[in-house]
Design an enzyme around this catalytic site. Sequence first.
Site, PDB file in Angstrom:
ATOM      1  CB  SER A   9      -0.897   0.056   1.199  1.00 52.34           C
ATOM      2  OG  SER A   9      -1.486   1.189   1.556  1.00 52.34           O
ATOM      3  CG  HIS A  10       0.503   4.690  -2.961  1.00 50.77           C
ATOM      4  ND1 HIS A  10       0.092   3.301  -3.364  1.00 50.77           N
ATOM      5  CD2 HIS A  10       1.050   5.246  -3.728  1.00 50.77           C
ATOM      6  CE1 HIS A  10       0.333   3.543  -4.822  1.00 50.77           C
ATOM      7  NE2 HIS A  10       1.087   4.716  -4.889  1.00 50.77           N
ATOM      8  CB  SER A  11      -1.372   4.640   3.457  1.00 47.59           C
ATOM      9  OG  SER A  11      -1.425   4.609   4.931  1.00 47.59           O
ATOM     10  N   GLY A  44       3.616   6.326  -0.266  1.00 40.82           N
ATOM     11  CA  GLY A  44       4.061   5.860  -1.731  1.00 40.82           C
ATOM     12  C   GLY A  44       4.495   4.841  -1.512  1.00 40.82           C
ATOM     13  CG  ASP A  68      -2.471   1.252  -2.127  1.00 33.77           C
ATOM     14  OD1 ASP A  68      -1.600   0.919  -3.002  1.00 33.77           O
ATOM     15  OD2 ASP A  68      -2.420   2.092  -1.277  1.00 33.77           O
TER      16      ASP A  68
END
Lengths: 134, 211
Positions: A9-11, A44, A68
């Site tokens: 995931s980016h988070s 990112g 994601d």
Amino acid sequence: MAVGIVIVSHSARLAEGVAELAGQMSMGEVTIAVAGGTDDGSIGTSIDKVAAALQKASSPDGTLVLLDLGSAVMITEMALEMLDAQEKERVIISTAPLVEGAVLAAVEASAGSTLQEVAEAANNGHDMPKGHQA
Amino acid sequence: MPVTTGDIRDWIQRSGQVLHENNAYLTQLDSAIGDADHGINMDRGFQAVNKKLAGMEEADISTLLKTTGTTLVSTVGGASGPLYGTAFLRAGVATAGKQTLESADLITLFEAALEGVKARGKAQTGEKTMLDALAPAIEAAKQAQAAQASLAQIVQAMVAGAEVGTKATIEMTATKGRASYLGERSVGHQDPGATSCWLLLQALADSIKQA
């Protein structure tokens, strides 16, 4: 050994949260590794984190990767390109929606299913109903 | 005058400066249609690249480009990491063993980069991405080469082609990347990826002019 699961995931918090949710369903039977956020903790994706998560969730039965958004696919593909052919064959990148896919995959993997079966279970997340359509 | 290893090193350093100066501008473009991180990401990536290259005094053209690619992949964080990373990696492969680059070598370098971006992003031109700057830049370079232009003129033609291509993204609807979530609402905004690509080509032209 069960099929391993990787959450990209980016988070970092999203990845942790999805792993927490899916882990509750698989009751510790499945290794769920996360790769969330960049190396410096911002939003990112990080190829090093993905590579480490693939390593951690690596299983002779295979690994399913759930992700994601957009660029998570590219970074995961690049991380897979660094593996040897044999390891690479044991990894599938799922197109399933992240939350539903991870929960379904965790349940299926905890039942000792094959990688193909786990991947198909995750794909059921594509048309999983959420209440009544407006 | 062919492009030297020193020119390539200067280009990458200059790119870092240019991206740093345009950090806020690129991020502003990206905030209109994306996730408002393109300037920050590119600046962070090229800072890491230049830190790495500073310790590689003996590197040849191919090694400089490949190192740039791998460093961008691991430090950028956004979609531009794997995309620009792949572009520089392919450019590095295309220039293996070269001590200098003639016009044809430079065009080969950028064609390899273009193919890399298309393959990595599963993208084509017309989708409001960096490809819309890079592809017309290469077309312009080929036309200039066919007209017997000098290497410096060819690079100038690339910059002009990239500028036209970047401005053309304003009217495009995004179908790739984060901007595609906006659909029709992405029209009217210049693509940040195309813009950074144009800036990188401008930096190359400036590096060659300096030499």
